[in-house]
Design a protein around this motif. Structure first.
Motif, PDB file in Angstrom:
ATOM      1  N   MET A   1      90.920  -7.911 -14.298  1.00  0.00           N
ATOM      2  CA  MET A   1      90.772  -7.810 -12.854  1.00  0.00           C
ATOM      3  C   MET A   1      89.996  -9.006 -12.327  1.00  0.00           C
ATOM      4  N   GLN A   2      90.453  -9.532 -11.226  1.00  0.00           N
ATOM      5  CA  GLN A   2      89.754 -10.652 -10.613  1.00  0.00           C
ATOM      6  C   GLN A   2      88.647 -10.149  -9.698  1.00  0.00           C
ATOM      7  N   ARG A   3      87.581 -10.912  -9.662  1.00  0.00           N
ATOM      8  CA  ARG A   3      86.443 -10.574  -8.810  1.00  0.00           C
ATOM      9  C   ARG A   3      86.480 -11.396  -7.534  1.00  0.00           C
ATOM     10  N   VAL A   4      86.013 -10.774  -6.463  1.00  0.00           N
ATOM     11  CA  VAL A   4      85.890 -11.449  -5.180  1.00  0.00           C
ATOM     12  C   VAL A   4      84.533 -11.088  -4.588  1.00  0.00           C
ATOM     13  N   VAL A   5      83.918 -12.048  -3.910  1.00  0.00           N
ATOM     14  CA  VAL A   5      82.679 -11.786  -3.173  1.00  0.00           C
ATOM     15  C   VAL A   5      82.996 -11.931  -1.695  1.00  0.00           C
ATOM     16  N   ILE A   6      82.632 -10.913  -0.929  1.00  0.00           N
ATOM     17  CA  ILE A   6      82.781 -10.943   0.529  1.00  0.00           C
ATOM     18  C   ILE A   6      81.390 -11.099   1.117  1.00  0.00           C
ATOM     19  N   ILE A   7      81.228 -12.114   1.977  1.00  0.00           N
ATOM     20  CA  ILE A   7      79.927 -12.384   2.585  1.00  0.00           C
ATOM     21  C   ILE A   7      80.096 -12.406   4.103  1.00  0.00           C
ATOM     22  N   ASP A   8      79.479 -11.457   4.767  1.00  0.00           N
ATOM     23  CA  ASP A   8      79.547 -11.367   6.232  1.00  0.00           C
ATOM     24  C   ASP A   8      78.443 -10.436   6.698  1.00  0.00           C
ATOM     25  N   ASN A   9      77.814 -10.778   7.807  1.00  0.00           N
ATOM     26  CA  ASN A   9      76.768  -9.909   8.339  1.00  0.00           C
ATOM     27  C   ASN A   9      77.340  -8.742   9.144  1.00  0.00           C
ATOM     28  N   ASP A  10      78.648  -8.732   9.368  1.00  0.00           N
ATOM     29  CA  ASP A  10      79.311  -7.617  10.047  1.00  0.00           C
ATOM     30  C   ASP A  10      79.754  -6.619   8.979  1.00  0.00           C
ATOM     31  N   LYS A  11      79.000  -5.555   8.831  1.00  0.00           N
ATOM     32  CA  LYS A  11      79.242  -4.593   7.755  1.00  0.00           C
ATOM     33  C   LYS A  11      80.608  -3.913   7.858  1.00  0.00           C
ATOM     34  N   THR A  22      90.213  -3.796  -2.798  1.00  0.00           N
ATOM     35  CA  THR A  22      90.065  -2.823  -3.885  1.00  0.00           C
ATOM     36  C   THR A  22      91.398  -2.137  -4.167  1.00  0.00           C
ATOM     37  N   ARG A  23      92.116  -1.768  -3.124  1.00  0.00           N
ATOM     38  CA  ARG A  23      93.442  -1.154  -3.299  1.00  0.00           C
ATOM     39  C   ARG A  23      94.418  -2.105  -3.992  1.00  0.00           C
ATOM     40  N   GLU A  24      94.215  -3.400  -3.809  1.00  0.00           N
ATOM     41  CA  GLU A  24      95.080  -4.400  -4.440  1.00  0.00           C
ATOM     42  C   GLU A  24      94.639  -4.741  -5.863  1.00  0.00           C
ATOM     43  N   GLY A  25      93.569  -4.091  -6.333  1.00  0.00           N
ATOM     44  CA  GLY A  25      93.163  -4.258  -7.718  1.00  0.00           C
ATOM     45  C   GLY A  25      92.027  -5.225  -7.976  1.00  0.00           C
ATOM     46  N   TYR A  26      91.396  -5.737  -6.936  1.00  0.00           N
ATOM     47  CA  TYR A  26      90.272  -6.651  -7.108  1.00  0.00           C
ATOM     48  C   TYR A  26      88.971  -5.883  -7.290  1.00  0.00           C
ATOM     49  N   VAL A  27      88.048  -6.487  -8.016  1.00  0.00           N
ATOM     50  CA  VAL A  27      86.687  -5.976  -8.098  1.00  0.00           C
ATOM     51  C   VAL A  27      85.912  -6.697  -6.997  1.00  0.00           C
ATOM     52  N   VAL A  28      85.387  -5.937  -6.051  1.00  0.00           N
ATOM     53  CA  VAL A  28      84.764  -6.515  -4.861  1.00  0.00           C
ATOM     54  C   VAL A  28      83.247  -6.384  -4.926  1.00  0.00           C
ATOM     55  N   HIS A  29      82.565  -7.481  -4.644  1.00  0.00           N
ATOM     56  CA  HIS A  29      81.115  -7.496  -4.509  1.00  0.00           C
ATOM     57  C   HIS A  29      80.808  -7.903  -3.076  1.00  0.00           C
ATOM     58  N   LYS A  30      79.865  -7.209  -2.465  1.00  0.00           N
ATOM     59  CA  LYS A  30      79.572  -7.386  -1.040  1.00  0.00           C
ATOM     60  C   LYS A  30      78.203  -8.021  -0.840  1.00  0.00           C
ATOM     61  N   ALA A  31      78.117  -8.875   0.179  1.00  0.00           N
ATOM     62  CA  ALA A  31      76.845  -9.471   0.568  1.00  0.00           C
ATOM     63  C   ALA A  31      76.835  -9.563   2.091  1.00  0.00           C
ATOM     64  N   TYR A  32      75.638  -9.424   2.654  1.00  0.00           N
ATOM     65  CA  TYR A  32      75.537  -9.342   4.109  1.00  0.00           C
ATOM     66  C   TYR A  32      74.790 -10.511   4.747  1.00  0.00           C
ATOM     67  N   ASP A  33      74.469 -11.525   3.970  1.00  0.00           N
ATOM     68  CA  ASP A  33      73.960 -12.795   4.493  1.00  0.00           C
ATOM     69  C   ASP A  33      74.150 -13.854   3.421  1.00  0.00           C
ATOM     70  N   GLY A  34      73.895 -15.098   3.775  1.00  0.00           N
ATOM     71  CA  GLY A  34      74.138 -16.192   2.852  1.00  0.00           C
ATOM     72  C   GLY A  34      73.305 -16.144   1.588  1.00  0.00           C
ATOM     73  N   VAL A  35      72.081 -15.690   1.691  1.00  0.00           N
ATOM     74  CA  VAL A  35      71.207 -15.615   0.515  1.00  0.00           C
ATOM     75  C   VAL A  35      71.747 -14.584  -0.476  1.00  0.00           C
ATOM     76  N   GLN A  36      72.103 -13.404   0.026  1.00  0.00           N
ATOM     77  CA  GLN A  36      72.701 -12.383  -0.839  1.00  0.00           C
ATOM     78  C   GLN A  36      74.023 -12.885  -1.418  1.00  0.00           C
ATOM     79  N   GLY A  37      74.776 -13.593  -0.602  1.00  0.00           N
ATOM     80  CA  GLY A  37      76.057 -14.124  -1.045  1.00  0.00           C
ATOM     81  C   GLY A  37      75.913 -15.111  -2.186  1.00  0.00           C
ATOM     82  N   LEU A  38      74.966 -16.025  -2.065  1.00  0.00           N
ATOM     83  CA  LEU A  38      74.730 -16.999  -3.130  1.00  0.00           C
ATOM     84  C   LEU A  38      74.325 -16.300  -4.415  1.00  0.00           C
ATOM     85  N   SER A  39      73.490 -15.303  -4.299  1.00  0.00           N
ATOM     86  CA  SER A  39      73.075 -14.525  -5.463  1.00  0.00           C
ATOM     87  C   SER A  39      74.276 -13.825  -6.105  1.00  0.00           C
TER      88      SER A  39
END
Length: 74
Positions: A1-11, A22-39
């Motif tokens: 499974m491919q991983r994707v990171v979504i970074i946006d302050n709009d929850k 997720t329905r398309e089979g991706y493993v999704v990791h969420k971040a709500y600002d740039g610092v969380q996104g970089l991490s």
């Protein structure tokens, strides 16, 4: 499974995109600002990143520039 990171302050946007991917089979990791996104990018090494340009802390343009210039992301 491919991983994707979504970074946006709009929850709601993050949740909507995460549900679709997720329905398309991706493993999704969420971040709500740039610092969380970089991490998250450092932690999960995603196949791709979806990010907003206008966010608190580190905006999307600055984060993209950082990712393009740092050797760890080549």
């Amino acid at each position: 499974m491919q991983r994707v990171v979504i970074i946006d302050n709009d929850k709601l946007s993050v949740e909507a995109l995460a549900n679709v991917l997720t329905r398309e089979g991706y493993v999704v990791h969420k971040a709500y600002d740039g610092v969380q996104g970089l991490s998250a990018i450092r932690s999960y090494t995603p196949a791709f990143v979806l990010l907003d340009l206008f966010m608190p802390e580190i905006d999307g343009r600055r984060l993209c520039h950082y990712l393009k210039t740092e050797q760890e992301f080549e």
